[in-house]
Design an enzyme around this catalytic site. Structure first.
Site, short mmCIF file in Angstrom:
data_model
loop_
_atom_site.label_atom_id
_atom_site.label_comp_id
_atom_site.label_asym_id
_atom_site.label_seq_id
_atom_site.Cartn_x
_atom_site.Cartn_y
_atom_site.Cartn_z
N CYS B 160 44.47 -18.26 15.50
CA CYS B 160 44.86 -17.89 14.20
C CYS B 160 44.38 -16.46 13.24
O CYS B 160 44.59 -15.59 12.15
CB CYS B 160 44.88 -18.27 12.88
SG CYS B 160 45.88 -20.14 13.35
N HIS B 282 43.96 -16.36 4.12
CA HIS B 282 44.64 -16.88 5.11
C HIS B 282 46.22 -18.10 4.63
O HIS B 282 46.81 -18.24 5.04
CB HIS B 282 43.89 -17.29 6.22
CG HIS B 282 44.15 -18.20 6.89
ND1 HIS B 282 45.42 -17.35 7.82
CD2 HIS B 282 43.77 -18.91 7.74
CE1 HIS B 282 45.06 -18.30 8.93
NE2 HIS B 282 44.26 -19.38 8.96
N HIS B 315 53.40 -20.01 9.68
CA HIS B 315 51.65 -19.17 9.77
C HIS B 315 52.42 -18.75 11.37
O HIS B 315 53.17 -19.64 12.03
CB HIS B 315 50.84 -20.78 10.12
CG HIS B 315 50.17 -20.34 10.71
ND1 HIS B 315 49.48 -18.81 10.41
CD2 HIS B 315 48.66 -20.91 10.23
CE1 HIS B 315 48.24 -18.61 11.23
NE2 HIS B 315 47.34 -19.89 10.86
#
Lengths: 327, 386
Positions: B160, B282, B315
Site C-alpha cells: 500500500c 494513510h 483503500h
C-alpha cells in the site's frame, strides 16, 4: 561514478554459491510433478541454514531463496551498517505459489474461502520484508516487478540510489520461484519449455544478490548502467539492444564481450547470442545470476557488457570492470 | 552534487469519486463518497460487501476516447491510460525519461481468468491471450505505447506504500540530476483475489469505514489511478521523501509507530523541516494501523490538521499514495483540507485534529502524505506551494 560490487549470493538449481560444489550438484532436469511440466528446481536443503528463521515458517520458496542469497551477499559486511542498508528486491512473479494456493478455493468455492495464512505471502513485497527482517534492515526496502530484465533494472535503480547520495551502499536481490500455473502461462507464450521435448529452456528458480557500494569493490565495479524503453515487436529487438550496448561501451573498450539474456520470443532477432550461463529460464532471477556466475568465474574478463531484454520488451544493461588476478 | 528542485508540473487522477483532477477536487471538497455495493464480482461469503468502484462503462468510454483499442483492455490498463493522458495533457511537450509507477496487483482480474480457465479446462483461448497483459508492467507499457511515449518503466510494488514510493523514486532521480522529467504515479484495480485476501484477514469491514474513529472496524477497498509529470518546475514542489522498513510483522505495524515515524521524519528532514499545515494520513481505519499512525503524527506534526480520504475513495492500495498526493495537490491549489468521512466518535487514545465529515477552508502551504503497507513498507512525501 563507479559502483563497487562488494558481495554476492546465489541460490540456484546447482545449489548455493558459485562456483558450485561438485558434491551438491543435482540432476539438471526434474519434472515438477504437475502435468509433467519440466522445471529446474532448487535442491532440498539448499537453504537449510535459514529455514528455522520464524518469519519463514509459512513463506514460499521465493522468500527462502531471497533470504539465503541476501545473507551470503552481506556476509563480509560490518553488521552495524545493516540497519541503514537499503534493499532493492526484484521479481517477476513474487510468491506465485502462494497466490495459486490462495486463489484456488476462492475460485471454486467463493470469495469468502481465502486463507488468512496464505494471503500475506502473495503480496509482491513479502520476500523483501523477510529479507529485511532477517538482516535487520530498517532503511527503505523497495520491490520492483517486471519482466525478465528486472534483475538488471534493479541494479540500475540501486546505482541511481547510491549516486543520488541517499545511501553509501545498497543490497540488490532478485528471485523467482517455480510454479506449475506460471509455467503453463510462460510455456504458452514461448518463453520456456512446456514439455520435456521442447527446445526452449525449462523454467527454473532461485535468487541472486549483489551488495553494491559507493567505493570500488574487491572484485568488480559497475561503470555504467542504463534502462531502455520497452520494445513493441521483434523488429525493434536489434536496434534496441544495439543502442543499449552503444550507450554503455567506452571509447577505451569499444569491443568488449557481451553477456546477454534474451528469452525465447525475441532470441532469433537479437544481435547478440543469448548467454545461458546457468541452465533454465529464471525470469527475474536470471540476469543477476548470470552476473554472479561471471564474477565467480575462473578467468575474469576485464570489461564486460551485461544486457537483458525481457519477455515484455523491457531492457536494461550495465558495463562491468573486473579486477584480474595478478599473473 | 547540487540538489535540483523537484516539482509536480501536472497531474491526472481517477477514482470512485471522480474522473480528472477538476471533478475529483470538487467531489473531494464536497465530501462525496464513492463507496457502494460490490458490482464487479460476487462477494458472497465475504464479511464485507462494499467497495469504492470506478464506473466501468464510464472508464471504458474515457479510455476509448483516448485510444480506440483500449476499450478492450483490462480495467487496470484503462485506468493507467486515462490518468496518464490527463497528466501529459497538463504538461505539453513533457517527454518522460523514466516512468515509475506503483501497484500491488497489475491486471489481476485477467490473471484470475487464466487460473480459472486452466483449472476448468474451459475458455483457454481468451485466457491465453489475456494472461500476457496481467503482469503489473503491462498496463503501463500499453498506455505508454498508446500515448506515443518511449521511456524505461519501473514498477514499484511495496504493497500500500507503492504509489508514494514511486513518487519518492522520481524525486530522487530528478533531485540528483539523473533525470529531468519523470512520469510517476500509481494504479490498482479491484480483483477477487485481493478482495478475498483483505476480507479473510478481517482487515476490511462489513460496516462503514471510519478512519481514526474510536469505533473504527476496518477498511473498504477501492480502485483508481493517479499520475504526475515530475520535473524541476511546477505549481507544487515535491520537497521531501522518506522511506523506512518496519520488520515487526508481515502485516502488522509495530505498535509504537516507529516505522511511520521514521518515514515521516526522513521526509520532513529532506524538506528542511517546514511547518506542516495538513497531514493526509494513510488512515486505513483498521484499529492497529490508525493507532500507530496517530502516535507517529502526534510526534512528528502534533498540531497539524489530519484527515484520511479512504472513507471516500476506499483503500486503493498501490494507487493510494498517488491518489492522495493528487488530493494534496488539490488542497494546496484549491485551498481546502479534505474531510474524513463517517467520523463519529473521537478516539481518546489520541488528540489529533481530525478534519471530520466536511472539508475545511484553509490555505495550506506545506503538507505531508503518508502511505504504509504490508511488509513494513512506510513512505511519506512532503509537498509545498512555492
Amino acid at each position: 561514478m563507479s559502483i563497487g560490487i562488494s558481495g554476492t549470493g546465489l541460490v540456484s538449481t546447482l545449489g548455493r554459491g558459485w562456483p558450485p560444489n561438485d558434491d551438491t550438484r543435482v540432476p539438471l532436469v526434474e519434472a515438477s510433478g504437475t502435468d509433467r511440466l519440466p522445471g529446474l528446481r532448487v535442491p532440498a536443503g539448499t537453504t537449510q541454514d535459514i529455514d528455522s528463521f520464524p518469519r519463514l515458517r509459512r513463506s514460499g520458496d521465493i522468500s527462502r531463496f531471497a533470504v539465503a542469497a541476501a545473507c551470503d551477499a552481506v556476509a563480509q559486511m560490518d553488521p552495524s551498517l545493516l540497519p541503514g542498508l537499503p534493499l532493492i528486491f526484484a521479481t517477476t512473479d513474487g510468491g506465485v505459489g502462494h497466490s495459486a494456493r490462495f486463489f484456488a478455493p476462492v475460485e471454486t468455492d467463493g470469495c469468502g474461502k481465502g486463507s488468512p495464512l496464505l494471503f500475506p505471502e502473495t503480496v509482491y513485497n513479502a520476500p523483501a520484508s523477510h529479507v529485511a527482517a532477517r538482516l535487520g534492515l530498517q532503511a527503505g526496502a523497495t520491490t520492483l516487478v517486471g519482466d525478465s530484465s528486472i534483475g538488471l533494472a534493479a541494479v540500475c535503480a540501486a546505482c541511481d540510489l547510491i549516486t543520488s547520495g541517499t545511501s553509501q551502499a545498497a543490497l540488490v536481490v532478485a528471485a523467482n520461484e517455480f510454479d506449475p500455473m506460471a509455467c503453463q502461462a510462460y510455456s504458452r507464450a514461448g518463453i520456456c519449455a512446456g514439455s520435456q521435448s521442447s527446445p526452449l529452456p525449462p523454467l527454473t528458480e532461485g535468487a541472486a544478490a549483489l551488495l553494491l557500494t559507493s567505493h570500488p569493490g574487491p572484485t568488480a565495479s559497475i561503470e555504467q548502467w542504463t534502462e531502455g524503453s520497452p520494445i513493441r515487436s521483434a523488429t525493434g529487438v536489434s536496434a534496441s539492444l544495439s543502442s543499449l550496448a552503444a550507450s554503455l561501451r567506452s571509447p577505451q573498450a569499444p569491443h568488449i564481450p557481451v553477456v546477454a539474456h534474451v528469452p525465447g520470443p525475441w532470441a532469433a532477432s537479437s544481435p547478440f547470442p543469448t548467454s545461458q550461463l546457468l541452465p533454465g529460464e529464471g525470469l527475474a532471477f536470471t540476469d543477476l545470476a548470470q552476473l554472479v556466475v561471471v564474477l565467480g568465474g575462473d578467468t575474469p574478463i576485464p570489461d564486460l557488457l551485461v544486457l537483458s531484454l525481457g519477455f515484455h520488451g523491457q531492457t536494461a544493461g550495465l558495463r562491468l570492470t573486473q579486477r584480474c588476478a595478478t599473473p | 552534487m547540487t540538489p535540483q528542485p523537484v516539482a509536480l508540473a501536472s497531474a491526472g487522477c481517477l477514482s470512485a469519486i471522480g474522473f480528472g483532477m477538476r471533478e475529483t477536487s470538487d467531489n473531494l471538497r464536497a465530501g462525496i463518497s464513492g463507496v457502494g455495493p460490490v458490482k464487479l464480482f460476487d462477494p458472497a461469503g465475504c464479511r464485507c460487501s462494499t467497495a469504492a468502484e470506478v464506473d466501468s462503462s464510464r472508464l471504458t468510454e474515457a479510455a476509448r476516447s483516448i485510444h480506440r483499442p483500449a476499450a478492450r483492455w483490462s480495467r487496470a490498463a484503462q485506468m493507467v491510460l486515462v490518468s496518464m493522458a490527463e497528466a501529459l495533457d497538463g504538461s505539453p511537450g513533457f517527454v518522460p525519461e523514466m516512468v515509475i509507477v506503483g501497484t500491488t496487483s497489475g491486471a489481476m482480474d485477467w490473471g484470475e481468468d487464466f487460473f480459472a480457465a486452466v483449472s476448468r479446462g474451459q475458455g483457454l483461448d481468451q485466457a491465453n491471450r489475456r494472461v500476457g497483459f496481467y503482469p503489473p508492467q503491462m498496463p503501463v507499457i500499453q498506455a505508454l505505447h498508446a500515448l506515443g511515449c518511449q521511456a524505461p518503466v519501473r514498477i514499484v510494488s511495496n504493497a500500500c506504500a507503492s504509489g508514494t514510493n514511486a513518487l519518492g523514486m522520481a524525486w530522487q532521480l530528478v533531485r540528483s540530476g539523473r533525470a529531468k522529467k519523470v512520469l510517476a504515479g500509481g494504479y490498482d484495480a479491484l480483483s477477487r483475489l485481493v478482495f478475498a485476501g483483505f476480507d479473510c484477514l478481517q482487515a476490511s469491514t462489513p460496516e462503514l469505514c471510519r478512519p481514526f474513529d474510536a469505533n473504527r472496524s476496518g477498511l473498504v477497498l477501492g480502485e483508481g489511478a493517479a499520475m504526475f509529470c515530475v520535473t524541476t518546475g511546477g505549481p507544487v514542489r515535491l520537497t521531501g521523501y522518506g522511506a523506512a522498513t518496519d520488520t515487526h510483522h508481515l502485516t502488522q505495524p509495530h505498535p509504537s509507530g516507529s516505522g511511520p515515524l521514521a518515514a515521516m521524519r526522513a521526509a520532513l528532514d529532506a524538506a528542511g523541516s517546514p511547518a506542516i499545515d495538513y497531514v493526509n494520513a494513510h488512515g486505513t481505519a483498521t484499529p492497529q494501523n490508525d493507532a500507530c499512525e496517530a502516535l507517529a503524527i502526534m510526534e512528528a506534526c502534533p498540531n497539524a490538521p489530519v484527515s484520511s480520504t479512504k472513507a471516500a475513495t476506499g483503500h486503493t492500495l498501490g494507487a493510494a499514495g498517488a491518489i492522495e498526493a493528487a488530493f494534496c495537490l488539490s488542497a494546496l491549489m484549491d485551498g481546502f483540507l479534505p474531510p474524513t468521512l463517517n467520523f463519529r466518535s473521537p478516539d481518546p487514545s489520541h488528540s489529533l485534529d481530525i478534519v471530520a465529515n466536511s472539508s475545511r477552508p484553509a490555505a495550506p502551504r506545506a503538507v505531508i502524505s503518508n502511505s504504509f503497507g504490508f511488509g513494513g513498507a512506510n513512505a511519506s512525501i512532503v509537498l509545498e506551494k512555492p
